[in-house]
Structures are given as structure tokens and as C-alpha cells.
Design an enzyme around this catalytic site. Structure first.
Site, short mmCIF file in Angstrom:
data_model
loop_
_atom_site.label_atom_id
_atom_site.label_comp_id
_atom_site.label_asym_id
_atom_site.label_seq_id
_atom_site.Cartn_x
_atom_site.Cartn_y
_atom_site.Cartn_z
N ASP A 135 0.86 -1.18 0.00
CA ASP A 135 0.00 0.00 0.00
C ASP A 135 0.89 1.23 0.00
O ASP A 135 1.17 1.83 1.04
CB ASP A 135 -0.88 -0.02 1.24
CG ASP A 135 -1.99 1.03 1.20
OD1 ASP A 135 -2.26 1.56 0.10
OD2 ASP A 135 -2.60 1.30 2.24
N GLU A 182 -7.03 4.82 -8.56
CA GLU A 182 -8.29 5.32 -8.02
C GLU A 182 -8.94 6.39 -8.90
O GLU A 182 -8.27 7.29 -9.41
CB GLU A 182 -8.06 5.87 -6.61
CG GLU A 182 -9.33 6.13 -5.85
CD GLU A 182 -9.17 5.90 -4.36
OE1 GLU A 182 -10.09 6.27 -3.62
OE2 GLU A 182 -8.15 5.33 -3.94
N LYS A 236 -10.11 1.67 -8.87
CA LYS A 236 -10.48 1.81 -7.47
C LYS A 236 -11.59 2.84 -7.32
O LYS A 236 -11.45 3.99 -7.76
CB LYS A 236 -9.24 2.23 -6.68
CG LYS A 236 -9.19 1.79 -5.24
CD LYS A 236 -7.79 2.06 -4.70
CE LYS A 236 -7.70 1.73 -3.22
NZ LYS A 236 -6.38 2.11 -2.68
N THR A 262 -13.28 0.53 -2.66
CA THR A 262 -12.54 0.98 -1.49
C THR A 262 -13.45 1.77 -0.54
O THR A 262 -14.64 1.91 -0.78
CB THR A 262 -11.33 1.82 -1.94
OG1 THR A 262 -10.51 2.12 -0.82
CG2 THR A 262 -11.78 3.11 -2.62
#
Length: 318
Positions: free
Chosen positions: A16, A95, A131, A155
Site C-alpha cells: 500500500d 483510483e 479503485k 474501497t
């Protein structure tokens, strides 16, 4: 074996981070990013060539300044993703703009833009996870994208209601946030510590994992947002866990024995009821879950702040 090596025997470990050196050091299979990680990494001079390339792309792709900034934002995220794909053997999560969290069609369009950039650079869409925040609108966008062969990582997920609806939508992966759930409960209870075995975030992911395996959903569970290695070892056996470099280092340096806590066999023995996944039910269950409602809204706001910071930085450079 150290704890990290043992964990890898039962769980797919994901980094991450937006830092490439950390990925090379810990050899994860996949990697995830988010607006906050990209913004932090974009300020590092070592990554300036990725930013310069994004700015060049923006200048040649659009004349309007606002559109240029958006082009630069998308290309920056994709450039980091492409670099990550050179390091990890698996997938990278990129994302969608958090400000699209309540816009189904806007999310779908942004996902198409990101995938187009990846494929133009020669990346296989099978290695990309788009994401998206786990709002009702985000889940509907993910369902559309999955049907088009674009894989999604949902998420900012804090509840079984979100998880159930994601599974019904056929999303590839979900990222329930363990540490942020813990943060809320510590504040709500007025305590400074909760033992990993009693951690509400750990319990939430365990319940979601058991729900998925019990009913045979193909959606994978990737625990995220950890505060300690104790939370991580309590979830050994989960499909995937995405872990920060600092905690990966702790696991690598720690000795002991990890026994997988989660398994499909155990999930099948549980007495679990199906959750109604209509919009009406989703919104009611979220309304009844103060923690999930507050943390989802807070997460969207915080990611948005870093998106705006990155936009401002790129706008000045343009």
C-alpha cells in the site's frame, strides 16, 4: 521464517504505497495507490520524470487549462501505475477521482479514460484494478465496468452492507478498512487501545470474508488500512492484505508463528443470512451504521483534499 514470509504462505500480500523502492524491497504481488499516496510521491524529486511526462501529455492533448489539469491528473496516476507494473508481478489499483463518488456515469467515464491511457502504453487491462468508493453509485458503476471487462477494487468499505452489494454487483475485489474502523471505535468508546483479537475492524473483515465464502461469491477480500501487525496476523488466511511499507518492515523483522485465522472451511460452518442488496436496503443499513456512514464520508472528503492539492501543484507546473 519471519512473519512476513509466513503470511505470504496463506495470504496474497499487497504493498500500500506509491514508493517504488519499498515495493522492490518487500516483493509484494500487487500494489495499491490512492490520491494521498500519489500526492505524497509526486512531491519527491525522484519521481519528477513521471510528472513531466504527464504535463507533456496534458499540453498536447488539450488546449483548455481546466481540461489540461484533468489530463495531467489522469496521466500522473497512470504513470505511477505503469511504473508499479514494472516492479510487481500482479496488479495495480488506480483510483477514480473521489469527487465522482456519487456519480455513476462520471465514474464509468473516468474509468474508461484511465484504462485507455493504460492500454495506449501497452498495459494489459487484466493487470489494472479501477479503485472506486463503495457508495451506492460507485457500486453501480463497478457493475457496469465489470460487465465490460474492466476490473474494480471497491474501497472505503466499512460495512457488511457495502460488501454484500459489491459481491452482488460482481466486483473483482473489495478493500475493507480495518484501521479506520478501529479508530472510530476507540474514539467512540473513549479508550486508547483495543486488543487485536477484539478489534472491530478485524471482526468486520472476518464477517465479510465468511459471508463471501459461505455463499460462494467470487469477489475477493483485501483487508486494508492497518494500524498494527497484530491486526494483520489476526487476518492471516484472508484473500489479500494491503500493507504499508512501515508495517511490512515490522513483519519482516518479527519472529514467531502465524496460524491462518480465516478459511473457506470455517466459513461454510457459519450460520449466515443473506443481505438484501436493493438500493432501499443498502441506504437503510448504512443509515443505521453510524461508523460506516461517518468513515465513508470522511474518507471521500480526505481523498478529495489531496486531489485538490495535486491539481493545484500540477496547475502551477503547467
Amino acid at each position: 521464517m519471519n512473519l512476513l514470509e509466513q503470511l505470504k504462505n496463506s495470504t496474497l500480500v499487497v504493498a500500500d504505497t506509491g514508493d517504488f523502492n519499498s515495493m522492490m524491497a518487500f516483493r509484494p504481488t500487487d500494489a495499491t495507490t490512492n490520491p494521498s499516496l500519489i500526492y505524497a510521491s509526486a512531491q519527491n524529486e525522484a519521481y519528477r520524470p513521471l510528472i513531466e511526462d504527464a504535463l507533456h501529455h496534458a499540453r498536447k492533448s488539450a488546449a483548455d487549462r481546466t481540461e489540461q489539469i484533468q489530463k495531467a491528473m489522469d496521466k500522473t496516476a497512470v504513470n505511477f501505475g505503469l511504473k508499479i507494473l514494472e516492479i510487481v508481478p500482479g496488479r495495480v489499483s488506480t483510483e477514480v477521482d473521489a469527487r465522482l463518488s456519487f456519480d455513476t456515469q462520471g465514474t464509468v467515464r473516468k474509468a474508461h479514460d484511465l484504462i485507455e491511457l493504460y492500454e495506449a502504453a501497452g498495459a494489459d487491462r487484466e493487470r489494472i484494478l479501477i479503485k472506486i468508493a463503495s457508495t451506492w453509485e460507485g457500486i453501480q458503476a463497478a457493475q457496469i465496468l465489470e460487465q465490460e471487462g474492466i476490473h474494480c477494487n471497491l474501497t472505503l468499505l466499512f460495512s457488511i452492507a457495502q460488501a454484500a452489494c459489491c459481491a452482488e454487483a460482481g466486483v473483482t475485489l473489495i478493500s475493507p478498512f480495518v484501521g479506520r474502523i478501529l479508530d472510530w471505535h476507540k474514539k467512540n468508546r473513549g479508550v486508547s487501545e483495543i486488543a487485536p483479537c477484539d478489534d472491530p475492524g478485524v471482526k468486520s473483515v472476518t464477517d465479510i470474508y465468511n459471508y463471501y465464502k459461505h455463499f460462494g461469491y467470487r469477489t475477493q477480500v483485501m483487508g486494508a488500512s492497518f494500524r498494527s501487525i497484530g491486526e494483520i496476523t489476526e487476518l492471516a488466511g484472508c484473500d489479500l492484505l494491503t500493507i504499508s511499507p512501515a508495517l511490512l518492515k515490522e513483519l519482516e523483522e518479527a519472529q514467531g508463528e502465524i496460524t491462518p485465522k480465516l478459511s473457506k472451511e470455517n466459513a461454510m460452518k457459519q450460520h449466515i443470512s443473506r443481505i438484501d442488496c436493493t438500493e432501499k436496503s443498502f441506504r437503510w443499513l448504512m443509515n443505521e451504521d453510524a461508523m460506516a456512514t461517518e468513515k465513508l464520508a470522511e474518507g471521500i472528503r480526505n481523498f478529495t483534499k489531496d486531489i485538490i492539492k495535486l491539481e493545484s501543484m500540477l496547475g502551477e507546473m503547467l
